[in-house]
Every structure is written in structure tokens, then in C-alpha cells.
Design a protein around this motif. Structure first.
Motif, PDB file in Angstrom:
ATOM      1  N   GLU A   1     -27.634  33.319  73.765  1.00  0.00           N
ATOM      2  CA  GLU A   1     -27.183  32.167  72.987  1.00  0.00           C
ATOM      3  C   GLU A   1     -27.793  32.277  71.591  1.00  0.00           C
ATOM      4  N   VAL A   2     -26.948  32.403  70.579  1.00  0.00           N
ATOM      5  CA  VAL A   2     -27.447  32.511  69.201  1.00  0.00           C
ATOM      6  C   VAL A   2     -27.114  31.231  68.455  1.00  0.00           C
ATOM      7  N   VAL A   3     -28.137  30.537  67.975  1.00  0.00           N
ATOM      8  CA  VAL A   3     -27.937  29.282  67.245  1.00  0.00           C
ATOM      9  C   VAL A   3     -28.291  29.522  65.788  1.00  0.00           C
ATOM     10  N   ILE A   4     -27.316  29.274  64.916  1.00  0.00           N
ATOM     11  CA  ILE A   4     -27.607  29.474  63.494  1.00  0.00           C
ATOM     12  C   ILE A   4     -27.531  28.139  62.780  1.00  0.00           C
ATOM     13  N   GLY A   5     -28.620  27.746  62.180  1.00  0.00           N
ATOM     14  CA  GLY A   5     -28.666  26.479  61.457  1.00  0.00           C
ATOM     15  C   GLY A   5     -28.120  26.616  60.046  1.00  0.00           C
ATOM     16  N   GLU A   6     -28.292  25.539  59.283  1.00  0.00           N
ATOM     17  CA  GLU A   6     -27.880  25.528  57.878  1.00  0.00           C
ATOM     18  C   GLU A   6     -28.738  26.543  57.112  1.00  0.00           C
TER      19      GLU A   6
ATOM     20  N   GLN B   1     -30.030  39.141  43.328  1.00  0.00           N
ATOM     21  CA  GLN B   1     -28.934  38.292  42.871  1.00  0.00           C
ATOM     22  C   GLN B   1     -28.766  37.151  43.870  1.00  0.00           C
ATOM     23  N   ARG B   2     -27.976  36.166  43.465  1.00  0.00           N
ATOM     24  CA  ARG B   2     -27.797  35.013  44.337  1.00  0.00           C
ATOM     25  C   ARG B   2     -26.826  35.425  45.458  1.00  0.00           C
ATOM     26  N   VAL B   3     -27.270  35.307  46.698  1.00  0.00           N
ATOM     27  CA  VAL B   3     -26.412  35.730  47.812  1.00  0.00           C
ATOM     28  C   VAL B   3     -26.424  34.687  48.920  1.00  0.00           C
ATOM     29  N   SER B   4     -25.399  34.761  49.765  1.00  0.00           N
ATOM     30  CA  SER B   4     -25.315  33.848  50.904  1.00  0.00           C
ATOM     31  C   SER B   4     -26.148  34.402  52.049  1.00  0.00           C
ATOM     32  N   VAL B   5     -27.185  33.672  52.433  1.00  0.00           N
ATOM     33  CA  VAL B   5     -28.057  34.132  53.515  1.00  0.00           C
ATOM     34  C   VAL B   5     -27.284  34.077  54.841  1.00  0.00           C
ATOM     35  N   ARG B   6     -26.416  33.104  54.941  1.00  0.00           N
ATOM     36  CA  ARG B   6     -25.581  32.995  56.154  1.00  0.00           C
ATOM     37  C   ARG B   6     -24.759  34.276  56.344  1.00  0.00           C
ATOM     38  N   GLY B   7     -24.182  34.766  55.231  1.00  0.00           N
ATOM     39  CA  GLY B   7     -23.404  36.009  55.275  1.00  0.00           C
ATOM     40  C   GLY B   7     -24.267  37.177  55.715  1.00  0.00           C
ATOM     41  N   ILE B   8     -25.487  37.197  55.209  1.00  0.00           N
ATOM     42  CA  ILE B   8     -26.412  38.279  55.557  1.00  0.00           C
ATOM     43  C   ILE B   8     -26.708  38.248  57.059  1.00  0.00           C
TER      44      ILE B   8
ATOM     45  N   ALA C   1     -29.856  32.312  48.570  1.00  0.00           N
ATOM     46  CA  ALA C   1     -31.163  32.709  48.024  1.00  0.00           C
ATOM     47  C   ALA C   1     -30.992  33.758  46.946  1.00  0.00           C
ATOM     48  N   GLU C   2     -32.014  33.831  46.100  1.00  0.00           N
ATOM     49  CA  GLU C   2     -32.078  34.839  45.038  1.00  0.00           C
ATOM     50  C   GLU C   2     -32.849  36.008  45.619  1.00  0.00           C
ATOM     51  N   CYS C   3     -32.147  37.086  45.998  1.00  0.00           N
ATOM     52  CA  CYS C   3     -32.871  38.179  46.649  1.00  0.00           C
ATOM     53  C   CYS C   3     -32.042  39.452  46.648  1.00  0.00           C
ATOM     54  N   ASP C   4     -32.622  40.518  47.177  1.00  0.00           N
ATOM     55  CA  ASP C   4     -31.912  41.769  47.334  1.00  0.00           C
ATOM     56  C   ASP C   4     -31.215  41.726  48.701  1.00  0.00           C
ATOM     57  N   ALA C   5     -29.894  41.640  48.697  1.00  0.00           N
ATOM     58  CA  ALA C   5     -29.130  41.401  49.923  1.00  0.00           C
ATOM     59  C   ALA C   5     -29.387  42.489  50.979  1.00  0.00           C
TER      60      ALA C   5
END
Lengths: 620, 150
Positions: free
Chosen positions: A487-492, A462-469, A496-500
Motif C-alpha cells: 500500500e503506497v500512500v502519497i500525501g500532498e 530548477q523548480r520541479v514537481s516533487v510529486r512527479g519525481i 521544490a527548487e532542486c536537481d530533479a
């Protein structure tokens, strides 16, 4: 016009009509070269000759009549015999009967000639009357018997054949009527009114002869008409609803025979292959193959035999298929009209045949499709069985392999904790190794089970927020960081359509690796982001660290189960984490690769989409 | 180890002697092993609970405070034992704890469907195992209050 003049004209008209019919029958014979037609032409021609001789006699006077008397009688005799032979050609007589009848006819003819020769045309003597009467009666019998016979034989025939036989019957009857007219006319010559009546009757009878013996096209069409109306209805059945070639062949053959008045026929699926026969055996049809094949472009082929037959061929436009009809004695005529009709019919049947072939081809390909489906179903069942077996296997591992490990590490623990004082330091060291090895193997088993479970897990895309994952993965890993500063850097990160749950496992594994291999860095840095998306593969996600990295020479082993790029003294681990990641990516149809340098960090790239859709792989 | 009156605190259904020893060792630390009955297979467990066969002389009203049940057992497996106990009016109130090696999700789901009171995966790591055994004993024997048997 005087009465005598009218009579003369009507007699001329009768003679002319006879001549015309004679010409028609002769032409008919010349066209068909049919034995029965020959007899018919001879019979009608003889009658016409008698009529012509009569008229000529009137013009040239008594001396000619006397001279031609024998000829007239002979020709008349020939007409009777020819009619008899025609009857024999259509409804054969027994040879003995035929011989007997021919003998009687000739005998009475000779008697009449003899009587005429002896007594001349003087005053009638009883012997002359007897001879004349015998001659006329025998002749009438020859002609009248077929009339009755044909009429009754017509029952139980197809409509067209029945019409043809009744017409022939009427034709014979008409000839008898003509003779009677002639006899009565000559005996009652005195009364002009009666003569006129009979002259008119004669003229009226002539068309009957014509219709009876040489049915014209319009008449044959009329005979077909009633059948053709029914046929129109049946056409739809034949062309649209015939389920297979055999059914189509049988029905179309049946109708062709009914409408042409043929006796029999067969349906040729392709040269040499008889699909259906009617009115004849397959052997008979087989015997006709050669003459029909040798017909070349002709549509009507004489077959010879007794009674003589001919075949009419309707060629279909599919695979050189053909309908072959065999005419019999009561087949009206295979004339140009029948041929035209049959060719038109052949075009229709061709269409029907084409349709049936398509239907059959469709049914066949449907059958193949069903076979394929069955095959796939079987294969699926086999796979399911294999899967169940595998499940049972990992179930066994899960239970049986863990139990002894628990004992090893459990009892080692008890010894270590409760009896440590009783052991020398070296023994304690060994014991520690026993316990650590047990624990390690426990983790290996657990990881391996997790890896194998992946293969049989059902997909939930299903469509899920990769950022949330990614956030959840980081949260899950935070206890393991144990207060380390990273130091954790998270970009944009696009959705995605995937199994969360599975993709979260990817990030947990990649991030925990990143944390693990960068732990010796004073300033550890982990980056998560995406490269530019492509239409085919979507975005490429990456996880980068500045840790220990690895030698790219061994990159090929990176995603194998139990493959490790570091010694366990340096970095602990089971070598299953990346294999799990690889499998998850693969199941999404994506791909995964890495770039690294020893002591300069590693970057893992992966996509979640590709040419392949979600694949239900089985556990390896 | 059963009490003099024949009643016990814990019925342990375990075919693995090692696991039994480890569990008993931990429970003993906390003095929870006074009245514990160990049986080796599902058949024996059912005979014990329903007072048949080898345990025909037992009183069905004397039931343990908790049953520790392994899933993989000889003869009759743990899920079947659980099912029979939970289906019977006389025994359904006895707390049953699945104490098993199985990490299989389907076992977990099936156990809860059948009415298990708790499902514990035996950890390989002994520290965790000890912890499980200890809290288990504490909870079911000291804290939990079962209803009076019907």
C-alpha cells in the motif's frame, strides 16, 4: 601760499615721510629680528635722521648747522654703510671685497669730515669740492651697485622673489635719486621753480622707498596675484588627481615655495619623516627638524645662520604632517598675510592628503582583494586537479576492478551451467558462492562509483514537481516489487527548487529500502509526505514504512558508506544507498535524519534547503 | 581462426584474456566464431585494419563485418583506434562496437562523437554478459547489412 612756503612744507613732508618709513623698517626689524632687516632699519633710520637734522638746522640757524655738520656726515656715512651691509646680507660679497669697500667708504667719510674741520663752511676750495664729490660718489656707488645687481639677479627667480628683488632695486635707486636731489637742490637753491620741482620729486620718491624696502601687504598680494591665478588651476590637480602621497607632497611644496617666495622647503609626512624636499638636500632638511619641532605653536621660526634665515611652518591636519618653508634673502616677508595664506593652503593640502591616503588605502585593500582572488583561484585549480585525479582513479576502478570480477563470475557461471553434472553437490554449492560473491562485489563497485560520481556532478537546480519525481521513482521500482502488494500512500507534495535527477535518486533509494525492509509484512505500507515547512529549511519530506526498522542506537552509522543495519542473510544490499541519499541532501544544503524502532518500521526525513546553498563538494 | 582467404567476420580488440575467452565461449555457442581475429592492443588493431606492419600483406578491401573494441588498451587506446578508423575513407563504413568495462559517461559521449556504431558496457553479471554477446553477434553478423566497401 608763497613759493618759499610751499618749499618749506614739502621739505617738512619729506622729512615726515622719511620718519614714517624709518619707523616701519624698525618695527619690521623688531618683529623679525632679522639681521638684514636690522641693516635696513639702520640705513633708512640714518637717512631719516639726516633729513630731520636738516630741518632742525633750518629752524635753529647756522650755529646749529655748523655744530651738527660732523654728526650729519657721520650719520650719512652710516646710512651708506648700512645699505652696503644689507646688500651683503642678501647677496654676500667676498670678505676681501667687503673689507675694501668698507675701508673706502670710511676713508672718504673721514676725508670729508677732515676737510670740513680744517676749512669750515667758508668759500669752497677745490679740495673741499673734491672731498665732497668723492664722498658722494663712493656713497652713490655703495647704493647704486646693489640696485643694478639686484635687478639683474632677479632673472630666473620665481615671480614673487623676482618682484621682491626688483622692488629692492628700485628702493636703492630711489635713495640715489634722493641724494642727487639733495645735492642739486643745495647747489641751485637760488631758483625757486627748480626747488619746488625737486621737493615734489622727493615726496614722490619716498613711497618708492617704502614699497621697495618694506613691501606692504597689498603689494605682496599683487606680486602673488599672477601666480595665484595659475595656482587656482593647479589646485585641482594637486587635490584631486595626485596619485600618491609623494606626488602630492612634491606638487604642494612647489606651489607653497612659489607663492611665498621662499627659497626652499620640505614636506613632513609625520614628525621626523621627510617625504619630499625642494631647493635643499634631505640632510639640510634633517638638520632643521629639531628647531622646527621646538617651534611650539609658532608658525615663523628664526633659523639664524649667514645670511640669516627663517622658516615658516604650515601644519596639516593629518598625522601631524607639515609643510616647512625656508625663507631666503629674497623672500619678501613672512608676514601675517603670508601666514594666513599658508594656513588656508595647509587646510586644502590636508584635504588632498586625506584623499590620497584613502585612495592609497583603497588601492592596498584592492591589492589584498586581488591576492585573495588569486589565492582562491589557486585553491580552485588545486581542487580541480584533485578532482581530475579522483576521476582518473574511479575510471581505473571502473575498468580494472570490474574486469577480474567478470572473469570470476563468468567462469563460475560456465562451470555451473555446463559442468554441473560432473561436480558433487557440495562443489556446486561452493561454486554458487563464488559466483554470488563475484556478483555482489560487482554491485558494490557499481554503487561506489555512483556515489563518487555524485561529488563531481554539476548542479542543475530548477523548480520541479516533487510529486512527479516520486511517481517516476515508483515506476522505476515497480519491476523490483515483483507483483508484491504494497500500500503506497502519497500525501500532498509541494514543488521544490532542486536537481530533479538527484532528488529522484533520493526517492528511488529511500523507497526501495522501504519496499525491501517491509517485504516480510503481510500488509506492507509505505507513506510519502511532508511535514510543515519552515522559512529557513522549507518543507521536510519523509518516507515511512512499517518494515523491520532498526535499533536507534546505531543511527549514527546510518549514512556512512558500506554501513549496514541488517545482516545480508536477512536483507541484501551494499550499504551505499543511504550514503548516496545523504550526499545528495547535503549538496542541496539540507539535512537528513531517521526515526525507527526494531520491528516497528522506519521513517526518513530530509530537507532540500538550509543555511547553506548548493555546495560543490568534491568526492570523498 | 582467420578464414583461408584472410578475411574475417569479427575483429576483436581485447587485451584481457579472460574477457576474450568468455566472449569467444558465448559466440561459439551460436557458431559465430568461425572467422574471428583477436588482437591484443590498439597498435596491432590499427596495423590489422590498415594493413601495415605485421599485417602488411593483408588486402585492405577484406575488412571484418564488425570490430569489437575495448576502450582501455595498451599503446593506443580504443578511442584513438576508433577515431582513426572513422576518419579514414577506406574504413569508416566498418561497424565498430565499443565493448568495454567503462561506465564513464564521458567515454560514451566521446565514442558517439567519434562515430561509434554501438556502445556496450560489459556487465559483471555473467547472464547479462552472455546475453550481450549473443545479441551482438546475431545483430552485427546476421541481421546488419553493411554497405559495400568503397
Amino acid at each position: 601760499m608763497s613759493e618759499a612756503g610751499f618749499i618749506t612744507v614739502s621739505q617738512y613732508a619729506t622729512t615726515a615721510a622719511f620718519a614714517v618709513i624709518a619707523a616701519l623698517t624698525v618695527r619690521d626689524w623688531l618683529v623679525t629680528r632679522d639681521e638684514s632687516r636690522m641693516y635696513l632699519a639702520l640705513a633708512i633710520g640714518s637717512l631719516a635722521a639726516v633729513s630731520v637734522l636738516g630741518q632742525v638746522g633750518k629752524l635753529l640757524g647756522p650755529s646749529f648747522v655748523a655744530a651738527s655738520a660732523y654728526v650729519t656726515i657721520t650719520v650719512f656715512l652710516v646710512s651708506g654703510l648700512a645699505l652696503l651691509l644689507f646688500r651683503h646680507a642678501v647677496i654676500p660679497l667676498k670678505p676681501r671685497t667687503l673689507r675694501l669697500v668698507v675701508g673706502i667708504v670710511i676713508a672718504t667719510g673721514m676725508l670729508e669730515i677732515g676737510v670740513q674741520a680744517i676749512f669750515g663752511r667758508t668759500a669752497p676750495k677745490p679740495i673741499q669740492l673734491i672731498a665732497a664729490a668723492a664722498f658722494v660718489l663712493v656713497w652713490s656707488g655703495c647704493v647704486g651697485e646693489p640696485s643694478v645687481r639686484l635687478w639683474f639677479a632677479a632673472r630666473r627667480r620665481t615671480v614673487v622673489q623676482r618682484a621682491r628683488m626688483r622692488a629692492l632695486s628700485l628702493g636703492y635707486l630711489a635713495i640715489v635719486a634722493l641724494l642727487l636731489v639733495a645735492v642739486v637742490t643745495s647747489s641751485l637753491a637760488a631758483q625757486p621753480a627748480i626747488q619746488i620741482g625737486f621737493a615734489l620729486a622727493t615726496i614722490a620718491i619716498v613711497p618708492l622707498l617704502y614699497a621697495g624696502f618694506v613691501p606692504p601687504t597689498w603689494l605682496r598680494r599683487t606680486w602673488r596675484q599672477s601666480e595665484e591665478d595659475k595656482f587656482q588651476q593647479a589646485t585641482h590637480d594637486i587635490l584631486l588627481f595626485a596619485s600618491d602621497q609623494l606626488a602630492l607632497a612634491r606638487r604642494s611644496l612647489d606651489w607653497a615655495i612659489r607663492l611665498t617666495g621662499a627659497d626652499a622647503g620640505y614636506f613632513l609626512a609625520r614628525p621626523g619623516t621627510i617625504l619630499a624636499t625642494q631647493g635643499m638636500t634631505a640632510e639640510d632638511a634633517q638638520a632643521l627638524l629639531a628647531p622646527v619641532a621646538g617651534a611650539g605653536g609658532r608658525t615663523v621660526v628664526p633659523l639664524g645662520g649667514t645670511p640669516p634665515r627663517s622658516a615658516m611652518i604650515a601644519r596639516l591636519h593629518v598625522n601631524d604632517a607639515a609643510i616647512v618653508l625656508v625663507g631666503g634673502p629674497f623672500t619678501p616677508v613672512f608676514g601675517s598675510d603670508e601666514e594666513a595664506w599658508l594656513q588656508q593652503y595647509a587646510a586644502m593640502v590636508s584635504t588632498g592628503l586625506e584623499r590620497v591616503r584613502l585612495v592609497e588605502a583603497l588601492a592596498q585593500s584592492n591589492g589584498q582583494l586581488e591576492d585573495k582572488v588569486r589565492e582562491v583561484t589557486e585553491r580552485t585549480q588545486q581542487l580541480e586537479a584533485a578532482n581530475r585525479e579522483l576521476e582518473a582513479f574511479s575510471y581505473t576502478i571502473s575498468h580494472d576492478l570490474r574486469a577480474p570480477l567478470r572473469a570470476v563470475s563468468g567462469f563460475a557461471s560456465i562451470l555451473f551451467e555446463e559442468y554441473a553434472d560432473a561436480m558433487p553437490a557440495e562443489a556446486r554449492g561452493y561454486l554458487k558462492r563464488v559466483k554470488d560473491s563475484g556478483d555482489h562485489m560487482g554491485h558494490l563497485v557499481d554503487d561506489l562509483l555512483a556515489f563518487s560520481r555524485l561529488g563531481r556532478q554539476a548542479a542543475r537546480t530548477q523548480r520541479v514537481s516533487v510529486r512527479g519525481i516520486v511517481d517516476r521513482a515508483l515506476q522505476e521500482l515497480s519491476p523490483a516489487l515483483d507483483g508484491r502488494q504494497v500500500e503506497v500512500v502519497i500525501g500532498e507534495l509541494p514543488d521544490a527548487e532542486c536537481d530533479a535527477a538527484l532528488v529522484e535518486q533520493i526517492f528511488v533509494n529511500l523507497l526501495s529500502n522501504a519496499f525491501k525492509y517491509s517485504r516480510r509484512r503481510e500488509h506492507a505500507r509505505v507513506e510519502v509526505g511532508v511535514l510543515e515547512a519552515t522559512a529557513a529549511e522549507g518543507p521536510t519530506y519523509f518516507v515511512r514504512d512499517n518494515g523491520a526498522g532498526f535499533d536507534m542506537e546505531y543511527a549514527g552509522k546510518l549514512f556512512g558508506v558500506f554501513q549496514r543495519m541488517h545482516r545480508s542473510e536477512d536483507f541484501e544490499g551494499t550499504g551505499v544507498g543511504l550514503a548516496i541519499v545523504h550526499r545528495i541532501v547535503e549538496r542541496h544544503g539540507g539535512r537528513i535524519w531517521a526515526e525507527a524502532k526494531v520491528d516497528a518500521g522506519a521513517t526518513f526525513y530530509f530537507t532540500l534547503k538550509g543555511a547553506q546553498q548548493w555546495r560543490a563538494t568534491t568526492a570523498a | 581462426m582467420a578464414g583461408n582467404d584472410g578475411s574475417v567476420d569479427i575483429l576483436m580488440v581485447e587485451d584481457n584474456a579472460n574477457d576474450e575467452a568468455l566472449t569467444l565461449h558465448e559466440l561459439a555457442k551460436y557458431h559465430l566464431t568461425n572467422r574471428i581475429q583477436v588482437v591484443r592492443d590498439g597498435q596491432e588493431a590499427l596495423e590489422y585494419v590498415f594493413c601495415t606492419g605485421r599485417y602488411a600483406k593483408r588486402d585492405i578491401k577484406d575488412q571484418p563485418h564488425v570490430i569489437l573494441l575495448d576502450i582501455k588498451l595498451p599503446f593506443v587506446d580504443g578511442l584513438e583506434v576508433l577515431k582513426r578508423i572513422k576518419q579514414d575513407q577506406r574504413t569508416r563504413t566498418i561497424p565498430v562496437v565499443m565493448l568495454t568495462s567503462s561506465r564513464e559517461e564521458r567515454d560514451l559521449i566521446e565514442s558517439y562523437r567519434l562515430g561509434v556504431n554501438s556502445y556496450i558496457v560489459k556487465p559483471v553479471d555473467f547472464d547479462q554478459f552472455k546475453e550481450s554477446a549473443r545479441t551482438l553477434g546475431m545483430y552485427w553478423l546476421l541481421l546488419n547489412r553493411p554497405p559495400k566497401a568503397a
